[in-house]
Motif scaffolding. Structure first.
Motif, PDB file in Angstrom:
ATOM      1  N   GLY A 103     100.401   1.093  63.439  1.00  0.00           N
ATOM      2  CA  GLY A 103     100.621   2.027  64.535  1.00  0.00           C
ATOM      3  C   GLY A 103      99.391   2.858  64.833  1.00  0.00           C
ATOM      4  O   GLY A 103      98.983   3.014  65.990  1.00  0.00           O
ATOM      5  N   ALA A 104      98.778   3.402  63.775  1.00  0.00           N
ATOM      6  CA  ALA A 104      97.597   4.241  63.982  1.00  0.00           C
ATOM      7  C   ALA A 104      96.497   3.435  64.666  1.00  0.00           C
ATOM      8  O   ALA A 104      95.818   3.945  65.560  1.00  0.00           O
ATOM      9  N   GLU A 105      96.349   2.195  64.249  1.00  0.00           N
ATOM     10  CA  GLU A 105      95.323   1.344  64.869  1.00  0.00           C
ATOM     11  C   GLU A 105      95.622   1.089  66.347  1.00  0.00           C
ATOM     12  O   GLU A 105      94.699   1.008  67.162  1.00  0.00           O
ATOM     13  N   PHE A 219     102.817   5.504  76.420  1.00  0.00           N
ATOM     14  CA  PHE A 219     104.013   5.736  75.607  1.00  0.00           C
ATOM     15  C   PHE A 219     103.791   5.162  74.214  1.00  0.00           C
ATOM     16  O   PHE A 219     103.557   3.958  74.074  1.00  0.00           O
ATOM     17  N   ASP A 220     103.841   6.037  73.215  1.00  0.00           N
ATOM     18  CA  ASP A 220     103.783   5.599  71.822  1.00  0.00           C
ATOM     19  C   ASP A 220     105.199   5.152  71.441  1.00  0.00           C
ATOM     20  O   ASP A 220     106.075   5.976  71.170  1.00  0.00           O
ATOM     21  N   GLU A 221     105.398   3.832  71.460  1.00  0.00           N
ATOM     22  CA  GLU A 221     106.715   3.237  71.189  1.00  0.00           C
ATOM     23  C   GLU A 221     106.806   2.757  69.745  1.00  0.00           C
ATOM     24  O   GLU A 221     107.630   1.908  69.417  1.00  0.00           O
ATOM     25  N   ALA A 248     104.266  -0.993  66.882  1.00  0.00           N
ATOM     26  CA  ALA A 248     103.964  -1.383  65.484  1.00  0.00           C
ATOM     27  C   ALA A 248     105.317  -1.448  64.771  1.00  0.00           C
ATOM     28  O   ALA A 248     106.203  -2.156  65.234  1.00  0.00           O
ATOM     29  N   LYS A 249     105.454  -0.695  63.693  1.00  0.00           N
ATOM     30  CA  LYS A 249     106.692  -0.624  62.907  1.00  0.00           C
ATOM     31  C   LYS A 249     107.603  -1.856  63.019  1.00  0.00           C
ATOM     32  O   LYS A 249     107.374  -2.831  62.332  1.00  0.00           O
ATOM     33  N   ALA A 250     108.622  -1.843  63.878  1.00  0.00           N
ATOM     34  CA  ALA A 250     109.621  -2.917  63.880  1.00  0.00           C
ATOM     35  C   ALA A 250     109.123  -4.222  64.505  1.00  0.00           C
ATOM     36  O   ALA A 250     109.823  -5.238  64.443  1.00  0.00           O
TER      37      ALA A 250
HETATM   38  C1  LIG Z   1     104.743   5.691  62.315  1.00  0.00           C
HETATM   39  C2  LIG Z   1     104.197   6.150  63.580  1.00  0.00           C
HETATM   40  C3  LIG Z   1     102.825   5.997  63.882  1.00  0.00           C
HETATM   41  C4  LIG Z   1     101.824   5.492  62.872  1.00  0.00           C
HETATM   42  O1  LIG Z   1     102.044   4.173  62.499  1.00  0.00           O
HETATM   43  P1  LIG Z   1     101.340   3.609  61.167  1.00  0.00           P
HETATM   44  O2  LIG Z   1     101.706   2.152  61.176  1.00  0.00           O
HETATM   45  O3  LIG Z   1     101.903   4.365  60.014  1.00  0.00           O
HETATM   46  O4  LIG Z   1      99.884   3.824  61.321  1.00  0.00           O
HETATM   47  C5  LIG Z   1     102.386   6.381  65.131  1.00  0.00           C
HETATM   48  N1  LIG Z   1     103.238   6.884  66.055  1.00  0.00           N
HETATM   49  C6  LIG Z   1     104.556   7.030  65.806  1.00  0.00           C
HETATM   50  C7  LIG Z   1     105.450   7.565  66.868  1.00  0.00           C
HETATM   51  C8  LIG Z   1     105.070   6.687  64.553  1.00  0.00           C
HETATM   52  O5  LIG Z   1     106.373   6.881  64.289  1.00  0.00           O
END
Ligand SMILES: *Cc1c(COP(=O)(O)O)cnc(C)c1O
Length: 391
Positions: A103-105, A219-221, A248-250
């Motif tokens: 996500g950070a990337e 939008f940070d999804e 990222a995440k899911a």
């Molecule tokens: C978890 C998260 C991130 C960061 O993702 P990482 O994979 O931990 O770097 C960024 N934005 C949101 C909204 C998050 O929940």
């Protein structure tokens, strides 16, 4: 467990405050620890294993890919990346993607893209607006746009020209917006900050102001995307088109992958060499993510929205009895925040853990639930019964 705790102290950098539990197996929403105790997972590993742990189709896709090819550098073609971008477009908007590992990337890349496109318009166009209490990651650039001072303290100097807006506060947004803003970063539903959905009017205002000042709406999804809120992507609750979404995440259901997906017309201004990655979009990650995207459909959304409605109804009933300790309840799909009053959320999480339920905290004193989509009413009832007793 004592030995693990002791040895970790000797060998690992102490960045994490951990519960004294180590899981060894997981399936669906059930976790098993090294002592054989089982738990019901209401975290999905912070909105990661959303399709359930050990999802069959994702696991098969990874296993199948594993013996073919796992990695080559991005200076050669990876057709699976094209397929994945097409699937993301089909569920969001027609656009182009870049794949990374986290996500950070993904947000870091979106910051670079915003700055780059801003600089093309004017050398002063490099200011970024994000929200107070937001969370966007742990790299220097992403802590800089994270609206929580505790993540930035000790790491100064951070990225300059960032300002934070109060969420859903139209005048705060209007006041801080100007022609030097290159991007507005929004979480459709603030996750780490305490589960706060944006208001429709605020998002409409952000869209309008971004348009007016030639800034990007990002939008940070990462937490809210991939069906978590009951739509494919969180922004879809607001009837607006983003310029960029970050994922990222899911997206990999546990296999690390991140993505930037952006409007094609904007992507066409970006050229080879501006950005890159070694591992991003590797064959294994792409196989996992393609298998995730293949499982996102309207039937799944309907199921998530039904479970969401059930959760909300049960929580509201619970609050009638416990209004002295339960404050505001915020539910968007299976992204759930329960404010606790006069009782420390950490102690509630510990009590739930002792009773076999894994939950999270967020914001100031909010119990956060992000269960895998495999969860059923039976487990929801079981959790709420225990929560009721604890409260
Ligand atoms: C978890 C998260 C991130 C960061 O993702 P990482 O994979 O931990 O770097 C960024 N934005 C949101 C909204 C998050 O929940």
């Amino acid at each position: 467990m004592d030995q693990i705790i002791q040895e970790e102290k000797e060998h690992l950098i102490g960045f994490f405050k951990r519960f004294p539990i180590a899981f060894t197996r997981a399936e669906g929403h059930t976790l098993t620890d090294i002592n054989g105790k089982t738990y019901t997972d209401f975290t999905a590993g912070i909105s990661v294993c959303s399709l359930g742990h050990a999802n069959r189709r994702v696991n098969d896709a990874i296993k199948d890919q594993l013996d073919k090819i796992t990695h080559m550098t991005n200076i050669f073609y990876v057709p699976g990346q094209i397929e994945l971008s097409r699937k993301i477009s089909a569920k969001s908007f027609n656009g182009k993607s870049f794949f990374c590992n986290s996500g950070a990337e993904a947000n870091d890349a979106a910051i670079k893209i915003s700055r780059f496109l801003g600089n093309k318009i004017s050398p002063k166009k490099n200011k970024i607006l994000s929200m107070e209490s937001s969370f966007h990651g742990r790299t220097i650039a992403t802590i800089s746009i994270t609206g929580q001072p505790k993540y930035r303290q000790g790491f100064e100097p951070i990225l300059p020209h960032v300002d934070y807006v109060k969420i859903n506060d139209m005048s705060s947004l209007e006041e801080k917006m100007d022609e030097n803003v290159c991007a507005i970063f929004l979480e459709p539903v603030m996750g780490e900050g305490g589960i706060f959905p944006l208001s429709r009017s605020f998002v409409a205002k952000a869209r309008m102001l971004a348009q007016k000042h030639q800034a990007l709406l990002v939008f940070d999804e990462i937490q809210a995307g991939i069906a978590r809120t009951g739509k494919y992507f969180g922004y879809q609750w607001y009837d607006v088109e983003p310029d960029i979404i970050t994922l990222a995440k899911a997206l990999g259901n546990g296999f690390p992958i991140g993505a930037v997906h952006m409007k094609s017309a904007l992507a066409d201004q970006l050229t080879p060499g501006l950005h890159g990655t070694t591992f991003g979009g590797n064959f294994l990650a792409i196989a996992a993510a393609n298998a995730v995207m293949d499982q996102l459909d309207d039937t799944l959304l309907t199921k998530i929205n039904e479970l969401s409605a059930y959760f909300l109804e049960r929580l509201n009933a619970l609050r009638k009895d416990k209004h002295t300790v339960i404050g505001d309840i915020r539910v968007k799909g299976l992204m759930i925040g329960i404010d606790l009053i006069g009782i420390d959320v950490a102690s509630v999480i510990q009590d739930l853990l002792d009773r076999g339920f894994v939950t999270l905290r967020a914001g100031d004193n909010t119990l956060r639930l992000l269960p895998p989509f495999t969860i059923t009413k039976k487990e929801i009832d079981a959790l709420l019964e225990q929560l009721m007793e604890i409260l």
